[in-house]
Write a protein that holds these residues in place. Sequence first.
Motif, PDB file in Angstrom:
ATOM      1  N   ALA A 102       0.852  -1.132  -0.048  1.00  0.00           N
ATOM      2  CA  ALA A 102      -0.129   0.088  -0.154  1.00  0.00           C
ATOM      3  C   ALA A 102       0.868   1.154   0.070  1.00  0.00           C
ATOM      4  CB  ALA A 102      -0.774   0.017   1.290  1.00  0.00           C
ATOM      5  N   GLU A 103       2.047   1.181   0.712  1.00  0.00           N
ATOM      6  CA  GLU A 103       2.785   2.297   0.826  1.00  0.00           C
ATOM      7  C   GLU A 103       3.748   2.520  -0.621  1.00  0.00           C
ATOM      8  OE1 GLU A 103       2.520   3.951   3.462  1.00  0.00           O
ATOM      9  OE2 GLU A 103       4.295   5.368   3.322  1.00  0.00           O
ATOM     10  N   SER A 104       4.046   1.544  -1.123  1.00  0.00           N
ATOM     11  CA  SER A 104       4.613   1.826  -2.297  1.00  0.00           C
ATOM     12  C   SER A 104       3.556   2.164  -3.562  1.00  0.00           C
ATOM     13  CB  SER A 104       5.415   0.288  -2.901  1.00  0.00           C
ATOM     14  OG  SER A 104       4.478  -0.517  -3.325  1.00  0.00           O
ATOM     15  N   ASN A 105       2.468   1.719  -3.336  1.00  0.00           N
ATOM     16  CA  ASN A 105       1.240   2.331  -4.215  1.00  0.00           C
ATOM     17  C   ASN A 105       1.320   3.907  -3.922  1.00  0.00           C
ATOM     18  OD1 ASN A 105       0.196   0.370  -5.542  1.00  0.00           O
ATOM     19  ND2 ASN A 105      -1.674   0.043  -4.320  1.00  0.00           N
ATOM     20  N   ARG A 106       1.199   4.386  -2.727  1.00  0.00           N
ATOM     21  CA  ARG A 106       0.863   5.510  -2.206  1.00  0.00           C
ATOM     22  C   ARG A 106       2.128   6.577  -2.552  1.00  0.00           C
ATOM     23  NH1 ARG A 106       1.181   9.044   2.597  1.00  0.00           N
ATOM     24  NH2 ARG A 106       2.791   7.491   3.488  1.00  0.00           N
ATOM     25  N   VAL A 107       3.339   6.110  -2.399  1.00  0.00           N
ATOM     26  CA  VAL A 107       4.391   7.011  -2.299  1.00  0.00           C
ATOM     27  C   VAL A 107       5.133   6.776  -3.786  1.00  0.00           C
ATOM     28  CG1 VAL A 107       6.594   7.816  -1.451  1.00  0.00           C
ATOM     29  CG2 VAL A 107       4.522   7.149   0.123  1.00  0.00           C
ATOM     30  N   ASN A 108       5.227   7.857  -4.379  1.00  0.00           N
ATOM     31  CA  ASN A 108       5.785   7.723  -5.746  1.00  0.00           C
ATOM     32  C   ASN A 108       7.138   8.478  -5.554  1.00  0.00           C
ATOM     33  OD1 ASN A 108       6.807   7.757  -8.262  1.00  0.00           O
ATOM     34  ND2 ASN A 108       5.277   9.069  -8.884  1.00  0.00           N
ATOM     35  N   LEU A 109       8.570   7.552  -5.974  1.00  0.00           N
ATOM     36  CA  LEU A 109       9.701   8.136  -5.805  1.00  0.00           C
ATOM     37  C   LEU A 109      10.121   8.551  -7.117  1.00  0.00           C
ATOM     38  CD1 LEU A 109      12.268   8.117  -3.471  1.00  0.00           C
ATOM     39  CD2 LEU A 109      12.914   6.295  -4.815  1.00  0.00           C
ATOM     40  N   THR A 110      10.296  10.213  -7.011  1.00  0.00           N
ATOM     41  CA  THR A 110      10.821  10.614  -8.385  1.00  0.00           C
ATOM     42  C   THR A 110      12.167  10.972  -8.414  1.00  0.00           C
ATOM     43  OG1 THR A 110       8.641  11.893  -8.419  1.00  0.00           O
ATOM     44  CG2 THR A 110      10.300  12.380 -10.204  1.00  0.00           C
ATOM     45  N   LEU A 111      12.799  10.543  -9.342  1.00  0.00           N
ATOM     46  CA  LEU A 111      14.335  11.033  -9.289  1.00  0.00           C
ATOM     47  C   LEU A 111      14.443  12.400  -9.721  1.00  0.00           C
ATOM     48  CD1 LEU A 111      15.952   7.710 -10.757  1.00  0.00           C
ATOM     49  CD2 LEU A 111      15.985   8.676  -8.341  1.00  0.00           C
ATOM     50  N   VAL A 113      16.053   6.868 -17.389  1.00  0.00           N
ATOM     51  CA  VAL A 113      14.869   6.928 -18.119  1.00  0.00           C
ATOM     52  C   VAL A 113      14.147   8.152 -17.412  1.00  0.00           C
ATOM     53  CG1 VAL A 113      14.719   5.182 -19.489  1.00  0.00           C
ATOM     54  CG2 VAL A 113      13.870   4.914 -17.238  1.00  0.00           C
ATOM     55  N   THR A 114      14.545   8.801 -16.628  1.00  0.00           N
ATOM     56  CA  THR A 114      14.161   9.962 -15.652  1.00  0.00           C
ATOM     57  C   THR A 114      14.165  11.219 -16.800  1.00  0.00           C
ATOM     58  OG1 THR A 114      14.984   9.180 -13.753  1.00  0.00           O
ATOM     59  CG2 THR A 114      14.387  11.595 -13.722  1.00  0.00           C
ATOM     60  N   PRO A 115      13.194  11.622 -16.858  1.00  0.00           N
ATOM     61  CA  PRO A 115      12.877  12.957 -17.924  1.00  0.00           C
ATOM     62  C   PRO A 115      13.929  14.034 -17.323  1.00  0.00           C
ATOM     63  CG  PRO A 115      10.685  12.128 -17.135  1.00  0.00           C
ATOM     64  CD  PRO A 115      11.659  11.281 -16.510  1.00  0.00           C
ATOM     65  N   GLY A 116      14.606  14.544 -18.492  1.00  0.00           N
ATOM     66  CA  GLY A 116      15.598  15.465 -18.064  1.00  0.00           C
ATOM     67  C   GLY A 116      16.850  15.173 -17.846  1.00  0.00           C
ATOM     68  N   PHE A 117      17.155  13.910 -17.706  1.00  0.00           N
ATOM     69  CA  PHE A 117      18.479  13.079 -17.521  1.00  0.00           C
ATOM     70  C   PHE A 117      19.036  13.293 -18.788  1.00  0.00           C
ATOM     71  CE2 PHE A 117      21.603   9.758 -17.228  1.00  0.00           C
ATOM     72  CZ  PHE A 117      22.589  10.306 -16.437  1.00  0.00           C
ATOM     73  N   LYS A 118      20.567  13.572 -18.961  1.00  0.00           N
ATOM     74  CA  LYS A 118      21.276  13.469 -20.222  1.00  0.00           C
ATOM     75  C   LYS A 118      22.416  12.914 -19.674  1.00  0.00           C
ATOM     76  CE  LYS A 118      18.483  15.882 -22.700  1.00  0.00           C
ATOM     77  NZ  LYS A 118      18.671  17.361 -22.738  1.00  0.00           N
TER      78      LYS A 118
END
Lengths: 373, 686
Positions: free
Chosen positions: B50-59, B192-197
């Motif tokens: 449930a926690e991994s559903n709820r919490v989104n880790l954005t790099l 595959v994080t948006p903005g990473f080059k």
Amino acid sequence: MARSLIPAPIAELPWRVILPLACLTCFGAAVLYSAAGGSMSPYASSHLSRFVLFLAMALVIRRFPKEIVRWAAFPAYGAVVLLLMGVEALGFVGGGSQRWLALGPLVLQPSELMKPTIVLVLASFYNSLPVGEIGGWRSILPAGALIAVPAALVIIQPDLGTALAICFGGGCTIFLAGLPMRWFVGGGVAAAVIAPLAFFFGLHDYQRNRVLVFLDPESDPLGTGYHITQSKIAIGSGGILGKGFGNGSQSHLNYLPESHTDFVFATMSEEWGLVGGLGVLLVFGIILRWGLGVARRAPDRFSQLLAAGMTVTIFFYVMINLMMVTGLAPVVGIPLPFMSHGGSSMMTNMICIGTLMMVDRWTKEGGSSSSFS
Amino acid sequence: MGQNTAATLRHSFTRRSFLIGGVQGGIGLLLAARMGYLAVAENEKYKMQAESNRVNLTLIPPRRGWILDRAGQPLASNRADFRVDIVPERLQDAEREVDQLGQLLQLTAVQIQDLKDKLADARGFQPVEVASGLDYDKFAAVSVRLPELPGVVPQRGFSRYYPSGPSVGHLLGYVGAASAKEYEKEHIPLLVTPGFKLGKDGLEKEYDQILRGKPGARRAEVTASGEIVRDLDTREDTPGQSIRLTIDGALQDFASRRIGLQSAAVVVIDCQTGGILTLASMPCFDPNTFANGIGRIEWKMLNDDDHIPLLNKAVRGLYPPGSTVKPLASLALQINGVSPDEKVNCPGGYQLGNRFFRCDARHGVLDMRGAIEHSCNTYFWSMVHRVGYENVAPVAKMLGLGQEYDLPGINQRYGTVPDPEWKMRRYNQEWTASDGLNAAIGQGYVLVSPLQLALMTARIASGRDLLPSLMFGHPKPLGPALPFTPEQLAVTHDGMFRVVNGSGTAAASRLNVGNITMSGKTGTAQVRKLISRGGGGDWKGRDHSWFICFAPSEAPRYAMAVVVEHGGFGASAAAPIAKDVMTCLFDPQKAWAGLIEMEKTWGGPPAQRMAEKYRVYAAQYGVSAPKVDGDAAVEEAMSRSEGNEPQAQTTGVVTGAESGETQAAPAPSPAPSADAKDAAPSGAPQ
């Protein structure tokens, strides 16, 4: 006792069932309030007003005299079958399947009406069947046809859940009518043979898929298995005491699908935990026990079969829904009585309750004088 | 079973109702047990789910480490940026969303077409850049419409910035979003994080792991559809480490811009350390615009340009060195016993057997110094013929030709220092005396890169076996000592001094900076046999123009090689560039003032010229320009541009002749025809 303080017409109402029902419905409304993000609209308020409306309807049903009910059984059955055919015809004309029939402002789902009606017609049939015929072919074939016609009409809608409910209600009524036990054992064996065949040839793709995914929900975590997985997460993460009212992340963040209808029990369990779940189970137990008690006390065969069939119909809803949300049964669209938001299941269940209250009234008013004729 | 009666039926009903009641109770117990199992026994597991559903880790993409020049000035930095990316697999209605983005961000038809191309090529999980460097208003316009744009990710972050743009493109490479192949190789979410080059070429690629840094992370509570409900906490990113180069940023920029409209390369080496101060090759792509992916118009511009902007000519361009090998030859002759004072008479050519090799002029009687000063072929032909080219070739290798160097991210080519064994291996032919004569004046089979010639110049100037280095503070140790005596080096230095400061071939390119003098040598490498030397004719047919030099003459500090492709005489195209770049080292203000004036006549600095060209192309071709096929096509083009360099390989074999500024008919020489399509037929003996 307190009875003297309350007017007789109110005091004589079957509070033994109305009170648990009211508790269950109010609890359901609380869960719906939370599922709507802490708001009475759109679910909780309409849930409560429907309860009041359909409770009134049940109390009206309660007043029906036995003779009229017995007389109306077959015409009512015929009418509902006609409605079912009408739905099919409309769907055919409209070029798509449909379950609803719009009669002016009223939206009617005839398959729902069929659930209590099948019990009624079978009770009436066995009541009129001479006792000596029980055990002969005349006791089973007409009854089978009475079930098969509506079940077939519903299954091509397609609505597997409702068709199963009709078969289950009807089958239990036949069972209670005293037909030979060996027929049911044989039928069980036959079902065990036919089920795999039906699975491969009789079901729609999406229905077959649901069964497969039920057997292994993780095989399709984002597709059909998603429902079961998320429901189990909601119930499991609630723990013993739950996350607290309004704190269910699964439902509030929309991970749990159908959180206010079919999966309302998971929504509730997440916030109220195992305690809430066992409480709901207990209240259903009280209601069903009362229903079977009404059936046993009933004065005659018609009343007995009618009351027991109605109880079993309610039971079927509860059983399938709870087994579904806890991952013990495949996903079939069957709501939880008195807790799920939705008018037609509330209506069906209230018809069953009303019928039970009616039989209870017949018993009380007829007294022990009424005999098994 | 006996006869049924009403009583038995009633009895049966009661029994069976208890049975049903029992079944109901049993199922109730089963359900209770199941709930208990889920909620108690498996509680931990489901709580975590449930926690991994709820919490989104954005790099949060880390800020990339800077690339600094020797003075600590940034060659590559980052700038704060508003950007918008698309995660294709989360798009719901790609067509509509792209069009809506096009309106919100006011993209042109070409930009929208480029975006659609990128979307068509991207795999679902790969973020695709829509735009970067946005102003706040456009960024906000997209942000507020996010609910209608699933899969669109606006964010503020940092993007790579190259202050001098095209001047450092070949040297540093560029950055870009990870390709599917790169993600397969390095399967981490950051890619595959948006903005990473990540680095795609050159030093950016070589030092990617050091420059990359560590991503930060933002924990947010999200709904099932990915909407952020609230931020929970944020961990800052750890910026990548900086790397510092031996490059002199200002000089690199100056040299690149000084090249102007030519196709040329300039390499400057520090004679004390071997550090590379400048490694310029122009024209070049602009790494700032490459970072956003290569659009159709840009692609067409690159492909249409016969100056081959994708080729790093400083290290991968190979050309016959022409007369710039004469200082080298003079050292080889001396250690093979030729006295620098011995004189040779130049009657305007050299007779070998029944062939006459024509010199550029009748130089009369010359010693070694004079032969370098006037670039007399006759002197070197006769002397090399005496000692044998097989004794010159080892000196050429000793001075750095025909070799690759350990330079990070700099993909070089060996070139060729021919000798009999090489010719047999390569062509299965015997070495002839004519081959030796051609090689003696830097024609025939000899091929070198500008880096090699600059290194040769640095070694001749310093007399030490310098190795080129690129990382500041990490000079390469010297190689084995060179076998030349100071007296021998002095002869060569003297000859080169007179080329610029005497009556030599580059007298017009004398330095005008105080009393600092420069020594050098011109070279004119023949591309094909011409009716007339030097200029004129079509561009591709003109000679390559070379100039090598070092300064100050008496205490060499800087060594340089300049090649101008098809520039004509060494003295007229390459030497003036070398003079200005050298001036920039001693008097930058003066050099820059001169350059700014020149750029006015060229249409401004390179980035401005490219922007103007883009505008013209966009107006002419619009979305009809052919599509780029992703990274693979760019890589292929970079390798193709080697193959597109046939002048260097095939034309070197034609004839030997030198860059006297006098008009003279080319001396035909017996050229092995090799695989040269361009090459003229062998000259007949005269």
